[in-house]
Design a protein around this motif. Structure first.
Motif, PDB file in Angstrom:
ATOM      1  N   LYS A  21      24.139  25.089 -24.708  1.00 16.03           N
ATOM      2  CA  LYS A  21      24.592  23.694 -24.608  1.00 16.03           C
ATOM      3  C   LYS A  21      23.408  22.744 -24.527  1.00 16.03           C
ATOM      4  O   LYS A  21      23.398  21.697 -25.164  1.00 16.03           O
ATOM      5  CB  LYS A  21      25.497  23.518 -23.386  1.00 16.03           C
ATOM      6  N   LYS A  22      22.388  23.123 -23.745  1.00 12.83           N
ATOM      7  CA  LYS A  22      21.204  22.285 -23.603  1.00 12.83           C
ATOM      8  C   LYS A  22      20.476  22.166 -24.943  1.00 12.83           C
ATOM      9  O   LYS A  22      20.033  21.087 -25.337  1.00 12.83           O
ATOM     10  CB  LYS A  22      20.271  22.895 -22.547  1.00 12.83           C
ATOM     11  N   MET A  24      21.804  22.562 -27.980  1.00 11.56           N
ATOM     12  CA  MET A  24      22.611  21.773 -28.908  1.00 11.56           C
ATOM     13  C   MET A  24      22.477  20.281 -28.619  1.00 11.56           C
ATOM     14  O   MET A  24      22.397  19.473 -29.538  1.00 11.56           O
ATOM     15  CB  MET A  24      24.088  22.194 -28.827  1.00 11.56           C
ATOM     16  N   LYS A  25      22.422  19.940 -27.336  1.00 10.03           N
ATOM     17  CA  LYS A  25      22.273  18.534 -26.962  1.00 10.03           C
ATOM     18  C   LYS A  25      20.929  17.991 -27.439  1.00 10.03           C
ATOM     19  O   LYS A  25      20.850  16.903 -28.007  1.00 10.03           O
ATOM     20  CB  LYS A  25      22.398  18.396 -25.442  1.00 10.03           C
ATOM     21  N   SER A  26      19.858  18.776 -27.251  1.00 13.12           N
ATOM     22  CA  SER A  26      18.538  18.311 -27.681  1.00 13.12           C
ATOM     23  C   SER A  26      18.446  18.263 -29.203  1.00 13.12           C
ATOM     24  O   SER A  26      17.815  17.365 -29.765  1.00 13.12           O
ATOM     25  CB  SER A  26      17.436  19.192 -27.106  1.00 13.12           C
ATOM     26  N   LYS A  28      20.948  17.645 -31.222  1.00 14.26           N
ATOM     27  CA  LYS A  28      21.717  16.466 -31.633  1.00 14.26           C
ATOM     28  C   LYS A  28      20.893  15.196 -31.441  1.00 14.26           C
ATOM     29  O   LYS A  28      20.887  14.313 -32.293  1.00 14.26           O
ATOM     30  CB  LYS A  28      23.010  16.400 -30.811  1.00 14.26           C
ATOM     31  N   GLN A  29      20.160  15.115 -30.328  1.00 12.35           N
ATOM     32  CA  GLN A  29      19.302  13.953 -30.073  1.00 12.35           C
ATOM     33  C   GLN A  29      18.179  13.873 -31.099  1.00 12.35           C
ATOM     34  O   GLN A  29      17.828  12.786 -31.567  1.00 12.35           O
ATOM     35  CB  GLN A  29      18.718  14.023 -28.669  1.00 12.35           C
TER      36      GLN A  29
END
Length: 53
Positions: A21-22, A24-26, A28-29
């Motif tokens: 999750k971490k 994927m979040k980075s 996406k950013q």
């Protein structure tokens, strides 16, 4: 409500999910910031390529 057994395997799975999750979040950013950068540079880009010719 179901109780969850806390074994090393379930802890490892939870940590793995948190890492994904971490990541994927980075990711996406990073994609969003790259897109913003390309939008910012797009008006200038044709002038840069003409200067190279």
């Amino acid at each position: 409500m179901k109780t969850m057994e806390l074994s090393p395997m379930t802890v490892a799975q939870y940590k793995g999910e948190a890492m994904v999750k971490k990541f994927m979040k980075s990711a996406k950013q990073a994609i969003a910031s790259t897109f913003k950068f390309l939008l910012f540079i797009s008006p200038v880009y044709p002038q840069c390529t003409q200067g190279m010719k």
